[in-house]
Design a protein around this motif. Structure first.
Motif, mmCIF file in Angstrom:
data_model
loop_
_atom_site.group_PDB
_atom_site.id
_atom_site.type_symbol
_atom_site.label_atom_id
_atom_site.label_comp_id
_atom_site.label_asym_id
_atom_site.label_seq_id
_atom_site.Cartn_x
_atom_site.Cartn_y
_atom_site.Cartn_z
ATOM 1 N N MET A 1 41.192 28.791 37.084
ATOM 2 C CA MET A 1 41.476 29.590 35.765
ATOM 3 C C MET A 1 40.603 30.971 36.090
ATOM 4 N N VAL A 2 38.981 30.693 35.405
ATOM 5 C CA VAL A 2 38.653 32.020 36.223
ATOM 6 C C VAL A 2 38.513 33.039 36.724
ATOM 7 N N PRO A 3 38.683 32.852 38.704
ATOM 8 C CA PRO A 3 39.686 33.534 39.850
ATOM 9 C C PRO A 3 40.091 34.279 38.747
ATOM 10 N N LEU A 4 41.566 33.897 38.260
ATOM 11 C CA LEU A 4 42.689 34.253 37.848
ATOM 12 C C LEU A 4 42.692 35.479 36.988
ATOM 13 N N ALA A 5 41.520 35.264 35.800
ATOM 14 C CA ALA A 5 41.043 36.331 34.934
ATOM 15 C C ALA A 5 40.143 36.828 35.265
ATOM 16 N N CYS A 6 39.543 36.847 36.304
ATOM 17 C CA CYS A 6 38.521 38.097 36.849
ATOM 18 C C CYS A 6 39.957 39.387 37.593
ATOM 19 N N ALA A 7 40.920 37.844 38.200
ATOM 20 C CA ALA A 7 41.335 39.672 38.845
ATOM 21 C C ALA A 7 42.211 40.275 37.444
ATOM 22 N N VAL A 8 42.478 39.878 36.356
ATOM 23 C CA VAL A 8 43.327 40.692 35.848
ATOM 24 C C VAL A 8 42.754 41.207 35.013
ATOM 25 N N LEU A 9 40.778 41.206 34.838
ATOM 26 C CA LEU A 9 39.857 42.128 34.029
ATOM 27 C C LEU A 9 39.744 43.457 35.454
ATOM 28 N N VAL A 10 40.002 42.635 36.561
ATOM 29 C CA VAL A 10 39.691 43.592 37.607
ATOM 30 C C VAL A 10 40.789 44.497 37.430
ATOM 31 N N SER A 11 41.991 44.304 37.723
ATOM 32 C CA SER A 11 43.632 44.912 37.694
ATOM 33 C C SER A 11 43.067 45.790 36.396
ATOM 34 N N LEU A 12 43.121 45.670 34.879
ATOM 35 C CA LEU A 12 42.550 46.277 34.248
ATOM 36 C C LEU A 12 42.267 47.541 34.560
ATOM 37 N N ASN A 13 40.514 47.325 35.103
ATOM 38 C CA ASN A 13 39.934 48.341 35.012
ATOM 39 C C ASN A 13 40.249 49.126 35.962
ATOM 40 N N LEU A 14 41.014 48.370 36.896
ATOM 41 C CA LEU A 14 41.787 50.283 37.591
ATOM 42 C C LEU A 14 43.003 50.174 37.502
ATOM 43 N N THR B 1 42.270 51.378 33.876
ATOM 44 C CA THR B 1 42.105 52.561 32.948
ATOM 45 C C THR B 1 41.571 53.511 33.850
ATOM 46 N N ALA B 2 40.884 52.368 34.284
ATOM 47 C CA ALA B 2 39.813 53.816 35.629
ATOM 48 C C ALA B 2 40.486 55.175 36.644
ATOM 49 N N ARG B 3 41.627 54.959 36.783
ATOM 50 C CA ARG B 3 42.831 54.974 37.913
ATOM 51 C C ARG B 3 42.575 55.806 39.118
ATOM 52 N N THR B 4 41.638 54.652 40.000
ATOM 53 C CA THR B 4 41.065 54.564 40.952
ATOM 54 C C THR B 4 42.095 53.551 41.848
ATOM 55 N N SER B 5 40.936 53.406 43.099
ATOM 56 C CA SER B 5 41.143 52.672 44.059
ATOM 57 C C SER B 5 40.603 51.248 43.841
ATOM 58 N N PHE B 6 40.761 50.044 44.549
ATOM 59 C CA PHE B 6 39.775 49.458 44.156
ATOM 60 C C PHE B 6 38.732 49.110 44.585
ATOM 61 N N ALA B 7 38.742 50.591 46.072
ATOM 62 C CA ALA B 7 36.989 50.359 47.178
ATOM 63 C C ALA B 7 36.578 51.188 46.098
#
Length: 129
Positions: free
Chosen positions: A1-14, A16-22
């Motif tokens: 569950m925690v890794p999925l929550a981390c993925a949600v936070l990373v995608s939310l950050n992507l 809001t920042a309007r940038t690529s994952f790298a």
């Protein structure tokens, strides 16, 4: 569950920042470490899922928790190290195979609620950026 929550936070950050994952990983070292920890947690969780029937045994559970503490300390996830040490300590109170007492259930429920609260606070902080 925690890794999925981390993925949600990373995608939310992507978003809001309007940038690529790298670019996001390069610009935020803490996020890169978080992704590494989430991947380690995902592998450990998958291992647990595959060996679910063995965790009712006290000896197997204690051995797994010791492994959990060591691996989480190596990746720097000190929250899981503390929870693992607490799990090792509480494993002494397991009486029968597969039986969980009320004290252990209380700690599990409290820890889960605390992690959920932290997740909600992280989302609120991210949305306020």
């Amino acid at each position: 569950m925690v890794p999925l929550a981390c993925a949600v936070l990373v995608s939310l950050n992507l978003v809001t920042a309007r940038t690529s994952f790298a670019n996001l990983i390069r610009s935020q070292a803490g996020l890169a470490v978080g992704v590494i920890i989430a991947l380690c947690d995902l592998i450990i969780g998958y291992f647990c899922l595959l060996n679910l029937s063995n965790f009712g045994k006290k000896k197997t559970y204690k051995r797994f928790m010791i492994t959990q503490v060591i691996t989480q300390a190596l990746v720097g996830n000190f929250m899981c190290v503390i929870m693992g040490i607490l799990g090792i300590h509480l494993s002494k109170e397991l009486k029968n195979e597969g039986q969980v007492n009320s004290k252990v259930k209380l700690v599990i429920n409290f820890g889960t609620a605390l992690l959920f609260l932290c997740f909600v606070l992280l989302i609120v902080i991210e949305l306020k950026k």
